[in-house]
Design a protein around this motif. Structure first.
Motif, PDB file in Angstrom:
ATOM      1  N   MET A 364       0.630  -1.358   0.280  1.00  0.00           N
ATOM      2  CA  MET A 364      -0.200   0.119  -0.221  1.00  0.00           C
ATOM      3  C   MET A 364       0.872   0.991   0.093  1.00  0.00           C
ATOM      4  N   GLY A 365       2.007   1.116  -0.771  1.00  0.00           N
ATOM      5  CA  GLY A 365       2.753   3.096  -0.629  1.00  0.00           C
ATOM      6  C   GLY A 365       4.085   2.729   0.657  1.00  0.00           C
ATOM      7  N   GLY A 516       9.899   8.331 -19.281  1.00  0.00           N
ATOM      8  CA  GLY A 516      10.200   7.076 -18.535  1.00  0.00           C
ATOM      9  C   GLY A 516       9.714   6.689 -17.025  1.00  0.00           C
ATOM     10  N   ARG A 517       9.144   7.405 -16.416  1.00  0.00           N
ATOM     11  CA  ARG A 517       8.654   8.091 -14.731  1.00  0.00           C
ATOM     12  C   ARG A 517       7.324   7.046 -15.302  1.00  0.00           C
ATOM     13  N   VAL A 518       6.877   6.476 -14.139  1.00  0.00           N
ATOM     14  CA  VAL A 518       5.785   5.467 -13.655  1.00  0.00           C
ATOM     15  C   VAL A 518       4.558   6.060 -13.958  1.00  0.00           C
ATOM     16  N   ASN A 519       3.916   5.539 -15.249  1.00  0.00           N
ATOM     17  CA  ASN A 519       2.924   6.396 -15.535  1.00  0.00           C
ATOM     18  C   ASN A 519       1.405   5.434 -15.251  1.00  0.00           C
ATOM     19  N   GLU A 520       1.111   4.947 -14.315  1.00  0.00           N
ATOM     20  CA  GLU A 520      -0.175   4.141 -13.244  1.00  0.00           C
ATOM     21  C   GLU A 520      -1.145   5.993 -12.858  1.00  0.00           C
ATOM     22  N   MET A 521      -2.732   5.482 -12.503  1.00  0.00           N
ATOM     23  CA  MET A 521      -3.634   6.481 -12.368  1.00  0.00           C
ATOM     24  C   MET A 521      -4.074   5.650 -11.291  1.00  0.00           C
ATOM     25  N   PHE A 522      -4.554   6.710 -10.139  1.00  0.00           N
ATOM     26  CA  PHE A 522      -5.661   6.420  -8.915  1.00  0.00           C
ATOM     27  C   PHE A 522      -6.703   6.734  -8.724  1.00  0.00           C
ATOM     28  N   ASP A 523      -7.641   6.366  -8.497  1.00  0.00           N
ATOM     29  CA  ASP A 523      -8.556   7.074  -7.893  1.00  0.00           C
ATOM     30  C   ASP A 523      -8.594   8.027  -6.898  1.00  0.00           C
ATOM     31  N   GLY A 524      -8.969   9.687  -7.989  1.00  0.00           N
ATOM     32  CA  GLY A 524      -8.559  10.498  -6.741  1.00  0.00           C
ATOM     33  C   GLY A 524     -10.149  10.868  -5.687  1.00  0.00           C
ATOM     34  N   ARG A 525     -10.546  10.372  -5.823  1.00  0.00           N
ATOM     35  CA  ARG A 525     -11.550  10.325  -4.512  1.00  0.00           C
ATOM     36  C   ARG A 525     -12.362  11.303  -4.029  1.00  0.00           C
ATOM     37  N   GLY A 526     -12.599  11.872  -4.945  1.00  0.00           N
ATOM     38  CA  GLY A 526     -13.680  12.665  -5.286  1.00  0.00           C
ATOM     39  C   GLY A 526     -13.058  14.135  -4.338  1.00  0.00           C
ATOM     40  N   SER A 527     -11.486  14.472  -4.711  1.00  0.00           N
ATOM     41  CA  SER A 527     -10.459  15.641  -4.314  1.00  0.00           C
ATOM     42  C   SER A 527     -10.433  16.949  -5.025  1.00  0.00           C
ATOM     43  N   LYS A 528      -9.527  18.126  -4.998  1.00  0.00           N
ATOM     44  CA  LYS A 528      -9.675  18.905  -5.656  1.00  0.00           C
ATOM     45  C   LYS A 528      -8.232  18.721  -6.557  1.00  0.00           C
ATOM     46  N   ASP A 558      -4.609   9.948   1.147  1.00  0.00           N
ATOM     47  CA  ASP A 558      -5.428   8.620   1.092  1.00  0.00           C
ATOM     48  C   ASP A 558      -5.620   7.992  -0.042  1.00  0.00           C
ATOM     49  N   ILE A 559      -5.435   9.027  -0.970  1.00  0.00           N
ATOM     50  CA  ILE A 559      -5.546   8.754  -3.020  1.00  0.00           C
ATOM     51  C   ILE A 559      -4.010   7.814  -3.386  1.00  0.00           C
ATOM     52  N   TYR A 560      -2.812   8.036  -2.560  1.00  0.00           N
ATOM     53  CA  TYR A 560      -1.793   7.220  -3.141  1.00  0.00           C
ATOM     54  C   TYR A 560      -1.474   6.380  -2.323  1.00  0.00           C
ATOM     55  N   ASN A 561      -1.986   5.941  -1.201  1.00  0.00           N
ATOM     56  CA  ASN A 561      -2.041   4.283  -0.232  1.00  0.00           C
ATOM     57  C   ASN A 561      -3.220   3.263  -0.627  1.00  0.00           C
ATOM     58  N   HIS A 562      -4.128   4.521  -1.204  1.00  0.00           N
ATOM     59  CA  HIS A 562      -5.176   3.749  -1.691  1.00  0.00           C
ATOM     60  C   HIS A 562      -5.031   2.991  -2.706  1.00  0.00           C
ATOM     61  N   GLY A 563      -4.817   4.026  -3.873  1.00  0.00           N
ATOM     62  CA  GLY A 563      -4.489   3.372  -5.027  1.00  0.00           C
ATOM     63  C   GLY A 563      -3.607   2.729  -5.125  1.00  0.00           C
ATOM     64  N   PHE A 564      -2.410   2.405  -4.613  1.00  0.00           N
ATOM     65  CA  PHE A 564      -1.974   0.720  -4.346  1.00  0.00           C
ATOM     66  C   PHE A 564      -2.170  -0.523  -3.957  1.00  0.00           C
ATOM     67  N   ASP A 566      -5.803  -0.499  -4.230  1.00  0.00           N
ATOM     68  CA  ASP A 566      -6.399  -1.346  -4.889  1.00  0.00           C
ATOM     69  C   ASP A 566      -5.768  -1.658  -6.239  1.00  0.00           C
ATOM     70  N   LYS A 567      -4.191  -1.295  -6.385  1.00  0.00           N
ATOM     71  CA  LYS A 567      -3.586  -2.090  -7.644  1.00  0.00           C
ATOM     72  C   LYS A 567      -2.923  -3.914  -7.331  1.00  0.00           C
ATOM     73  N   LEU A 568      -3.543  -4.152  -6.027  1.00  0.00           N
ATOM     74  CA  LEU A 568      -2.961  -6.096  -5.752  1.00  0.00           C
ATOM     75  C   LEU A 568      -1.550  -6.230  -6.192  1.00  0.00           C
ATOM     76  N   TRP A 569      -0.802  -4.627  -6.286  1.00  0.00           N
ATOM     77  CA  TRP A 569       1.075  -5.159  -6.862  1.00  0.00           C
ATOM     78  C   TRP A 569       1.554  -6.003  -6.053  1.00  0.00           C
ATOM     79  N   GLY A 570       1.820  -6.166  -4.736  1.00  0.00           N
ATOM     80  CA  GLY A 570       2.261  -6.984  -3.862  1.00  0.00           C
ATOM     81  C   GLY A 570       1.292  -7.676  -2.315  1.00  0.00           C
ATOM     82  N   ILE A 571       2.231  -8.057  -1.378  1.00  0.00           N
ATOM     83  CA  ILE A 571       1.427  -8.818  -0.471  1.00  0.00           C
ATOM     84  C   ILE A 571       2.121  -8.373   0.616  1.00  0.00           C
ATOM     85  N   GLN A 572       2.301  -7.157   1.745  1.00  0.00           N
ATOM     86  CA  GLN A 572       2.565  -6.690   2.862  1.00  0.00           C
ATOM     87  C   GLN A 572       2.678  -7.465   3.788  1.00  0.00           C
TER      88      GLN A 572
END
Length: 651
Positions: A364-365, A516-528, A558-564, A566-572
């Protein structure tokens, strides 16, 4: 007068007692055990030669801890800031646009020259460290006053300013030695184009060098790094006396600003080929300190053989677990979700680090303690948590068109699953966790093999395109910087994202700062912070977290950690706890004495923000370099030094 800064942590954890009482007998005190006043440690360095300055491109090993120093030293994991070459903490103007730092009057280079403000000026114009992306200029006023002028379009909050300053090693560039390169760097920066206020481009001192100026800047940097000085350029408390491929000897620098309070006369530094050799050196009383942990049986055996040792535990801002190689078509959303339920994470934790804290979160980041600290209450509470539920995992795999025959799993194409697991051989937490993960997969019906290599080979193999590794057991989330939340995201960007093989912008992308940088989209959770599609791109805000605070900062985390998540890229699997082996017979001033006098394997992890939390973190030379020695909190157990420990305070 301010003595030192402790950046207040918002999370106050209860005192944690972590498992495995070893039954080791208590400590027996003796006097004058270290009459030669020598500190013996392990480290690595460039075997072919250390070089003559920090930025020469070679591994200077222990000289980074004891031979060079910055204006300040920050302690990783606690964010404590300790004045070193600076007299006191930075002073910030009311409008936030300038910061003033006063250098100690008795700060000297090891060649006898005074350490002055122009040296700091030269350091920044030559090295362009992270802080320069937020500065307009560095100035000097007389010999002992440094003035930092901040870019009004990118002003970090004051707490971050202090940390940005404290992470740099300003005492590594003497203007008198590097005058030609420093002046040339300043000329090139001054003649480069200004970056407009509405641009997303970042550049040192708000400048963007291109064309001939960029060529000149690169050539000047290379010449500076290749420069051979007649002395090792440093201000540190110890200087190189002897160098060989297997041992370094550092001798106390009599010119150091705190020389009178430093009790150790020499530091003997040894190399080690692997953990087994390191543990042997500890057991046989040949070294006084080593950071890290060992398996329970090994730790008990070391303490049993060397009765002068104690072992202290401390939180580490990182989580260990599984990283999926997203290049592999096997890792569909359903399969990655199923894998969240396969593992008894407590079992994996006990194999990898029984003193750690089990996590039931996905990657989760950031580690759980940092997530709770930086996220909103609602944001943290709504993070997905999983459990050990093999039946649920089977149901999800069947939904993904996997099949199980004779307790062996097959993918949607009917191919038998046989995973290749990559991990680091010489990291006990990672290698032992990998073995536990393999055993659980086998029991579940998934075949696998493990490829254990040294760290360098692991990084090369896991990050290469078309890697043979299907999944990796490594850090899922780790903050190697100060704990402001972007530190862990930068680790993701630089280290774990290539292991995961997530989406990136083309290297020739038209927006050059995103190439060359990361190009991944996260849900903005209705924020500004969202774009027109309600999304936030990882790379949009990762470079400017430092300018946010309060609710805006919590919203972004919140946006970034929920984004990570939601992606399920790994397991802590667990949040790491690390430690320090310390020879408390030869070293005076080791904290938690009341505990290690009773049991030398101290299983208490001090609560966050307590005095013990800061005291124990300082003992880790990875977290705090040599500050605990330089400030005299550690003294040799020699005649006349027992009272000195109690009279020294940091600052």
């Amino acid at each position: 007068m301010k003595k030192f800064l402790q950046v207040l942590l918002l999370l106050i954890l209860p005192l944690v007692l972590v498992g495995c009482e070893t039954g080791q007998e208590g400590f027996v005190e003796e006097d004058n055990v270290n009459p030669d006043k020598i500190l013996r440690i392990l480290d690595t360095w460039e075997r072919s030669g250390i070089g003559t300055h920090l930025n020469s491109g070679t591994d200077i090993g222990p000289l980074f801890k004891f031979g060079v120093e910055g204006l300040y030293q920050y302690i990783r994991s606690t964010d404590e800031i300790i004045p070193m070459l600076a007299e006191d903490l930075p002073e910030h103007s009311e409008d936030g646009l300038t910061t003033t730092i006063t250098i100690r009057e008795n700060a000297f280079w090891q060649n006898g020259d005074s350490f002055v403000a122009k040296d700091v000026w030269a350091f920044y114009y030559l090295n362009h460290t992270t802080i320069t992306n937020y500065l307009l200029s560095v100035e000097y006023e007389g010999d002992k006053t440094v003035i930092l002028n901040w870019n009004p379009n990118r002003v970090p909050v004051n707490a971050v300013k202090d940390l940005l300053i404290a992470q740099d090693t300003q005492g590594s560039v003497a203007f008198s030695e590097f005058r030609t390169y420093a002046n040339e760097a300043f000329r090139i920066v001054s003649e480069s184009e200004d970056i407009s206020s509405n641009s997303t481009t970042w550049g040192a001192f708000n400048k963007f060098s291109k064309g001939e100026l960029l060529v000149a800047l690169t050539a000047n940097l290379n010449a500076y790094r290749a420069h051979k000085s007649s002395w090792f350029v440093g201000t540190g408390a110890f200087q190189l006396e002897k160098e060989s491929p297997t041992q370094l000897i550092l001798a106390k620098n009599s010119l150091h600003w705190n020389a009178e309070n430093i009790g150790f006369e020499k530091i003997y530094v040894y190399s080690s080929a692997d953990n087994n050799q390191a543990f042997s050196l500890l057991s046989n009383n040949q070294i006084d300190y080593m950071d890290g942990l060992a398996t329970v049986d090994t730790l008990e055996a070391i303490l049993a053989q060397n009765k002068q040792l104690v072992h202290l535990k401390m939180y580490d801002p990182g989580s260990m677990g599984v990283l999926f190689n997203m290049e592999k078509e096997i890792w569909t959303d359903e399969v990655r979700l199923a894998f969240q339920y396969i593992f008894d994470r407590e079992e994996v934790k006990n194999a990898g680090n029984p003193f750690a804290i089990t996590s039931w979160y996905p990657m989760m980041g950031m580690a759980e303690s940092e997530a709770q600290k930086w996220m909103s209450t609602e944001g943290f509470a709504s993070l997905p948590k999983y459990s050990h539920n093999p039946q649920k995992a089977e149901e999800l795999l069947i939904q993904a068109n996997w099949t199980k025959q004779n307790n062996v799993w097959y993918d949607h194409n009917g191919k038998e699953i046989n995973l290749t697991i990559g991990t680091v051989r010489d990291h006990p937490g990672q290698s032992q966790s990998a073995l536990a993960i393999q055993a659980i997969l086998t029991s579940f019906g998934i075949k696998s093999s493990i490829k254990m290599t040294d760290h360098g080979a692991f990084m090369a193999n896991s990050q290469m395109k078309n890697s043979t590794y299907d999944l990796n057991v490594y850090w899922t989330d780790l903050n190697m910087s100060f704990s402001y939340p972007s530190g862990t995201y930068k680790f993701f960007e630089g280290v774990t994202s290539p292991i995961l093989h997530v989406n990136t912008y083309p290297t020739d992308y038209e927006v050059t700062e995103l190439a060359g940088r990361v190009n991944e989209m996260f849900d903005g959770r209705g924020s500004k912070f969202t774009d027109e599609n309600g999304k936030v791109n990882f790379s949009t805000f990762v470079d400017n977290f430092y300018v946010h605070e309060g609710d805006d900062l919590k919203t972004l985390v919140d946006i970034y950690n929920h984004g990570f998540a939601d992606k399920l890229w790994g397991i802590q699997m667990y949040q790491n706890v690390t430690g320090s082996f310390i020879n408390a017979s030869r070293i005076l001033g080791v904290p938690l004495k009341d505990l290690w006098m009773e049991n030398r394997n101290v299983t208490t992890v001090p609560e966050v923000n307590s005095k013990a939390f800061y005291d124990v973190a300082r003992t880790n030379l990875i977290f705090g370099n040599g500050a605990i020695v330089v400030h005299g909190l550690y003294q040799p157990n020699a005649t006349g030094f027992s009272n000195l420990v109690n009279t020294i305070s940091i600052g």
